[in-house]
Design an enzyme around this catalytic site. Sequence first.
Site, mmCIF file in Angstrom:
data_model
loop_
_atom_site.group_PDB
_atom_site.id
_atom_site.type_symbol
_atom_site.label_atom_id
_atom_site.label_comp_id
_atom_site.label_asym_id
_atom_site.label_seq_id
_atom_site.Cartn_x
_atom_site.Cartn_y
_atom_site.Cartn_z
ATOM 1 N N SER A 139 -7.966 1.209 -3.721
ATOM 2 C CA SER A 139 -8.075 1.157 -2.265
ATOM 3 C C SER A 139 -6.705 1.110 -1.604
ATOM 4 C CB SER A 139 -8.907 -0.057 -1.838
ATOM 5 O OG SER A 139 -8.236 -1.271 -2.138
ATOM 6 N N SER A 140 -5.710 0.543 -2.309
ATOM 7 C CA SER A 140 -4.359 0.409 -1.752
ATOM 8 C C SER A 140 -3.601 1.721 -1.709
ATOM 9 C CB SER A 140 -3.541 -0.593 -2.581
ATOM 10 O OG SER A 140 -4.157 -1.843 -2.618
ATOM 11 N N THR A 141 -4.076 2.717 -2.450
ATOM 12 C CA THR A 141 -3.329 3.973 -2.583
ATOM 13 C C THR A 141 -4.179 5.192 -2.234
ATOM 14 O OG1 THR A 141 -3.887 4.031 -4.946
ATOM 15 C CG2 THR A 141 -1.792 3.031 -4.342
ATOM 16 N N SER A 142 -5.296 4.960 -1.558
ATOM 17 C CA SER A 142 -6.175 6.050 -1.135
ATOM 18 C C SER A 142 -6.238 6.055 0.386
ATOM 19 C CB SER A 142 -7.572 5.883 -1.748
ATOM 20 O OG SER A 142 -8.378 7.012 -1.502
ATOM 21 N N LYS A 143 -5.064 6.270 0.991
ATOM 22 C CA LYS A 143 -4.915 6.052 2.431
ATOM 23 C C LYS A 143 -4.197 7.224 3.097
ATOM 24 C CE LYS A 143 -4.473 1.011 1.723
ATOM 25 N NZ LYS A 143 -5.408 0.406 2.639
ATOM 26 N N HIS A 180 -8.461 -6.987 -4.421
ATOM 27 C CA HIS A 180 -7.153 -6.438 -4.091
ATOM 28 C C HIS A 180 -6.086 -7.056 -4.982
ATOM 29 C CE1 HIS A 180 -3.654 -5.339 -1.588
ATOM 30 N NE2 HIS A 180 -4.424 -4.400 -1.084
ATOM 31 N N MET A 211 -4.384 -7.452 1.656
ATOM 32 C CA MET A 211 -4.328 -6.469 2.726
ATOM 33 C C MET A 211 -3.627 -7.103 3.928
ATOM 34 S SD MET A 211 -7.328 -6.807 0.969
ATOM 35 C CE MET A 211 -8.747 -7.220 1.983
ATOM 36 N N CYS A 249 -4.925 -0.451 8.775
ATOM 37 C CA CYS A 249 -4.253 -0.893 7.552
ATOM 38 C C CYS A 249 -2.992 -1.622 7.966
ATOM 39 C CB CYS A 249 -3.903 0.276 6.642
ATOM 40 S SG CYS A 249 -2.943 -0.253 5.182
ATOM 41 N N SER A 284 -11.293 -5.236 -1.303
ATOM 42 C CA SER A 284 -11.131 -4.069 -0.452
ATOM 43 C C SER A 284 -11.784 -2.878 -1.132
ATOM 44 C CB SER A 284 -9.647 -3.793 -0.212
ATOM 45 O OG SER A 284 -9.469 -2.636 0.587
ATOM 46 N N SER A 314 0.835 -1.200 0.000
ATOM 47 C CA SER A 314 0.000 0.000 0.000
ATOM 48 C C SER A 314 0.871 1.252 0.000
ATOM 49 C CB SER A 314 -0.917 0.027 1.233
ATOM 50 O OG SER A 314 -1.902 -0.973 1.179
#
Length: 392
Positions: free
Chosen positions: A66-70, A310, A314, A104, A305, A19
Amino acid sequence: MTHVPQIRVPATYMRGGTSKGVFFKLDDLPEAAQVPGEARDQLLLRVIGSPDPYGKQIDGMGGATSSTSKTVILAKSQQPDHDVDYLFGQVSIDKPFVDWSGNCGNLTAAVGAFAINTGLVSEERIPDNGIATVRIWQANIRKTIIAQVPITNGSVQETGDFELDGVTFPAAEVQVEFMDPADGDGAMFPTGNLVDDLEVPGVGTLKATLINAGIPTIFVNAEDIGYQGTELQEAINGDAEALARFETIRAHGAIRMGLISSVDEAASRQHTPKVAFVAPPRDYVSSSGKTVAAADVDLLVRALSMGKLHHAMMGTAAVAIGTAAAIPGTLVNQAAGGGERSAVRFGHPSGTLKVGAEAAQRDGEWTAIKAIMSRSARILMEGWVRVPGDSF
């Protein structure tokens, strides 16, 4: 017409595991965003570039997955015997909300390094060479996580030869221990069962393991929903009907787990629970083109996710997988061949991942003791992010 100029906020853009996210020190945030509430949420939405009806997050730091919107907010810990308080915000891509309901696990690997680099860990706890043990308080789920961060010549070592499927380049290995990882204060199996019959309108009645470990997760058998467990992203994410079906499963599983009271609430709780499907080992070709042999894994797992499959796994879901695999009778344990086990290696779309877990029965109920996995992390960029001054 007068426009409010942009402000700049100190921030670090980091990869943790598979992520990426924007990291902040709590006291670097604008005063209104230093406390939970609308101002904080609006600031983080604008930083990431959401909500974006185009689904691209072009006008922000997000990567449209979802992996890069954190986002991550860290502060010196207020908890005894901990170094840093870690708060995670999963930013919706196309809707105007930040989900604070879970952790996360991947970005956890970067928390220790950020904390050391920004002075949140006392200097006497950092060796000149060796491993710095960073005690993390995960504020979303109120649990302890231990990160073992490599140190060389007094600084965090980021480069190395540790390879992680789903990450292109090798880096230094960071071991992460999730202590007592059952999510929240409730039972690890909220229904009291290792396997439930989950009635899902329009789908049918599915065997399901509903577990709170790492993150609330709904496990179903791949064959029960028409899959083999070897699927890659395009097989799921390009199928609107399949995504809708998974969301229906997720919503009804969330109700059974006591996380929501009506299906309508699932739309505002996208980060949790996760939904995943499991299958016994078989050969497949990963997204990188590498062949994963059945003999190299104990089972196959695919997880969704934020409404999409994904690209890897995760970190928190990996904790759920490892914990469920350690408990005879769960669907995850059955897919892995049954019996007792302290570690499991599973196949995911990008390759494989090994996670260790310890679980025990106390007063007739299963409890998770800890889960352990190795990840890697590094700084991608540091400095300031800029947002319009009237955006929060």
